[in-house]
Write a protein that holds these residues in place. Structure first.
Motif, PDB file in Angstrom:
ATOM      1  N   GLU A 132       0.834  -1.200   0.000  1.00  0.00           N
ATOM      2  CA  GLU A 132       0.000   0.000   0.000  1.00  0.00           C
ATOM      3  C   GLU A 132       0.870   1.253   0.000  1.00  0.00           C
ATOM      4  OE1 GLU A 132      -3.398   0.393   2.334  1.00  0.00           O
ATOM      5  OE2 GLU A 132      -4.047  -1.691   2.157  1.00  0.00           O
ATOM      6  N   VAL A 149      -3.638   1.893   8.633  1.00  0.00           N
ATOM      7  CA  VAL A 149      -3.586   1.778   7.178  1.00  0.00           C
ATOM      8  C   VAL A 149      -2.209   1.332   6.706  1.00  0.00           C
ATOM      9  CG1 VAL A 149      -3.744   3.047   4.996  1.00  0.00           C
ATOM     10  CG2 VAL A 149      -5.406   3.464   6.823  1.00  0.00           C
ATOM     11  N   GLN A 202      -7.058  -4.544  -4.154  1.00  0.00           N
ATOM     12  CA  GLN A 202      -6.883  -3.851  -2.881  1.00  0.00           C
ATOM     13  C   GLN A 202      -7.989  -2.823  -2.665  1.00  0.00           C
ATOM     14  OE1 GLN A 202      -3.618  -0.787  -2.495  1.00  0.00           O
ATOM     15  NE2 GLN A 202      -2.694  -2.438  -1.309  1.00  0.00           N
ATOM     16  N   SER A 259     -14.382  -3.785   7.547  1.00  0.00           N
ATOM     17  CA  SER A 259     -14.896  -3.492   6.215  1.00  0.00           C
ATOM     18  C   SER A 259     -16.406  -3.275   6.290  1.00  0.00           C
ATOM     19  CB  SER A 259     -14.590  -4.638   5.251  1.00  0.00           C
ATOM     20  OG  SER A 259     -15.164  -5.831   5.731  1.00  0.00           O
ATOM     21  N   ASN A 282     -10.915  -3.009   0.225  1.00  0.00           N
ATOM     22  CA  ASN A 282     -11.040  -1.885   1.157  1.00  0.00           C
ATOM     23  C   ASN A 282     -12.452  -1.300   1.158  1.00  0.00           C
ATOM     24  OD1 ASN A 282      -8.402  -2.096   1.979  1.00  0.00           O
ATOM     25  ND2 ASN A 282      -7.637  -0.450   0.666  1.00  0.00           N
ATOM     26  N   ARG A 293      -8.660  -3.230  10.667  1.00  0.00           N
ATOM     27  CA  ARG A 293      -9.701  -2.436  10.011  1.00  0.00           C
ATOM     28  C   ARG A 293     -10.961  -3.245   9.786  1.00  0.00           C
ATOM     29  NH1 ARG A 293      -6.650  -0.426   4.832  1.00  0.00           N
ATOM     30  NH2 ARG A 293      -5.584  -2.366   5.174  1.00  0.00           N
TER      31      ARG A 293
END
Length: 491
Positions: free
Chosen positions: A76, A132, A262, A188, A266, A186
């Motif tokens: 990322e 992140v 990706q 979703s 996300n 994280r």
């Protein structure tokens, strides 16, 4: 408390801090460690693709550790583009900070140590940045593009030797705090309409599915109640309109297929192939380490860190001749070479070593064909034999002048006719990688079944892989997608 391991390029990088046996040089970690339990903090300097930092995280994940930064976080960062928007609440926070300053700056900077910052007003932003990107030390710049709208304009990773004395103290305190607390992962969002996008590349010479197979996927999906659209990389900004993404273009890590996967994940989509699967399956070092940890049979393998001293004769004694030399991220037999002599091996290592810091050297196992076992969600759905290209030792011969000689023949088998040790070994290998859609390549000799590769994005061509099961193969794959969407939506 879980054990903690810190990876550095050289032990001297740790000289400002208390000596500890928890700090390990990346070269020692490569050669001396197997299973890794607990947390791994990767402080190597070079996080570029196939650099020492990349391999530090890759090996730690393959060996079972929970590593910061993860390989996904590294990808990322390496694909980061300036202008990524912040959450509205974080934009409001930065706007308030700017208004308190009489100069009303349009740029604000943040230094974060494991998601911790000395600026209390930016604490929640620092934590989000760490969620992140996951890097131990980062400098982040934010820019106002309009009132109450701030974006991330740059993210720079800082190495230990770049920290001044005050920052060294902050780093040590943050590391001590971090070793007792791990941030949540994280979450979703969930979506509720079943629209499936199939990513294709009409111009690809060797796509994973031919036109007939793509039509069969579309029909199977619609028969099951899934609305199927075909998209290309030009439609990447539309991916959030769908509930699921099915990639039928050859995947690569440093490629738009990874970035689209990706982005889709996300945004809460169910994705085949997931970014994690693309990363894991695209790198043979990860595969080797993972299979080794789970006692899955593979050819005898030697991991070579090119910049370290090595004894070529010891390697030959270990593996014999010829030796197969592989770069970690090759596909379709590209970056895989056979060294017949000592001189060939030295030349291969020198040449391929310019492309990757790590190489895999393996014993040569000649067979007339390789097995490919197709597995999705830990269920076998097809089996094929792929024969070697004419007068060649691989399935693909990219140097062949005739297209007819570039690849060997293939035939599909009933699953119950495949040797049981082949099926058993393939399932075990796939489970090591996850629960995605895999093509597991094996060589079988007597009672031995040996894993060659576990591929994400395996080929499904009409007239090849579907020769035995026909339309049922497409229905199984799209049916799995439907079931996963139901599970995601609590149905």
């Amino acid at each position: 408390m879980k054990p903690l391991l810190v990876l550095v390029d050289q032990i001297s990088d740790w000289s400002p801090y208390y000596p500890t046996n928890q700090v390990v040089a990346i070269s020692d970690y490569l050669s001396d460690y197997a299973e890794t339990k607990g947390y791994v903090i990767n402080l190597c300097r070079d996080y570029s693709y196939l650099g020492s930092g990349y391999y530090g995280s890759l090996l730690a994940e393959a060996r079972g550790g929970q590593v910061f930064p993860s390989v996904r976080a590294i990808r990322e960062l390496n694909s980061f583009e300036s202008g990524q928007p912040l959450l509205p609440k974080h934009s409001r926070t930065l706007e308030n900070i700017s208004r308190k300053d009489e100069t009303h700056p349009d740029r604000l900077d943040l230094r974060s140590f494991f998601g911790i910052t000395q600026n209390a007003e930016m604490a929640s932003i620092a934590r989000r940045i760490f969620e992140v990107f996951g890097f131990p030390v980062v400098d982040v710049s934010f820019t106002r593009v309009q009132a109450n709208l701030w974006v991330i304009s740059s993210v720079q990773v800082r190495a230990l030797d770049e920290l001044e004395e005050a920052s060294q103290t902050e780093f040590a305190e943050a590391l001590d705090t971090f070793s007792h607390k791990i941030w949540r992962t994280r979450r979703s969002s969930k979506r509720y309409k079943y629209d499936v996008a199939i990513l294709v590349n009409p111009e690809e010479a060797l796509p994973p599915s031919n036109k007939g197979a793509l039509k069969a996927f579309e029909k199977a999906g619609k028969d099951l109640g899934l609305n199927v659209d075909f998209i290309t990389h030009r439609d990447a900004n539309r991916v959030g309109e769908y509930d699921a993404l099915f990639i039928r273009e050859t995947t690569q890590v440093d490629h738009h297929t990874y970035r689209i996967a990706q982005s889709a994940e996300n945004q809460g989509l169910f994705v085949i192939d997931s970014p994690t699967d693309i990363m894991r399956c695209s790198n043979k070092v990860y595969l080797h380490e993972t299979l080794k940890r789970h006692n899955v049979d593979t050819p005898k393998t030697h991991l070579l860190l090119v910049q370290q001293n090595y004894n070529i004769d010891d390697i030959i004694e270990e593996l014999g001749l010829p030796v197969i030399v592989k770069i970690p991220d090759g596909s379709f037999s590209i970056g895989v070479e056979k060294a017949k002599t000592r001189e060939d091996l030295l030349e291969c290592i020198t040449r391929l070593g310019e492309r990757s810091a790590l190489l895999l050297l393996q014993e040569f196992m000649p067979t007339d064909f390789d097995w490919r076992i197709g597995i999705i969600d830990n269920q076998v759905i097809y089996a094929c034999r792929y024969f070697m290209a004419k007068s060649h030792w691989q399935i693909y011969n990219h140097s062949a002048r005739s297209n007819a000689n570039k690849s060997g023949n293939a035939d599909a088998f009933a699953i119950d006719k495949v040797p049981k040790n082949v099926i058993r070994t393939a399932l075990k290998a796939a489970k090591c990688m996850g629960s995605g859609f895999y093509g597991v390549d094996l060589k079988a000799s007597g009672d031995r079944a040996v894993i060659i590769e576990v591929n994400d994005n395996p080929s499904i061509d009409m007239g090849v892989e579907d020769l035995h099961s026909g339309n049922m193969l497409y229905q199984q794959i799209m049916g799995t997608m439907l079931r996963k969407l139901d599970e995601l939506n609590g149905r």
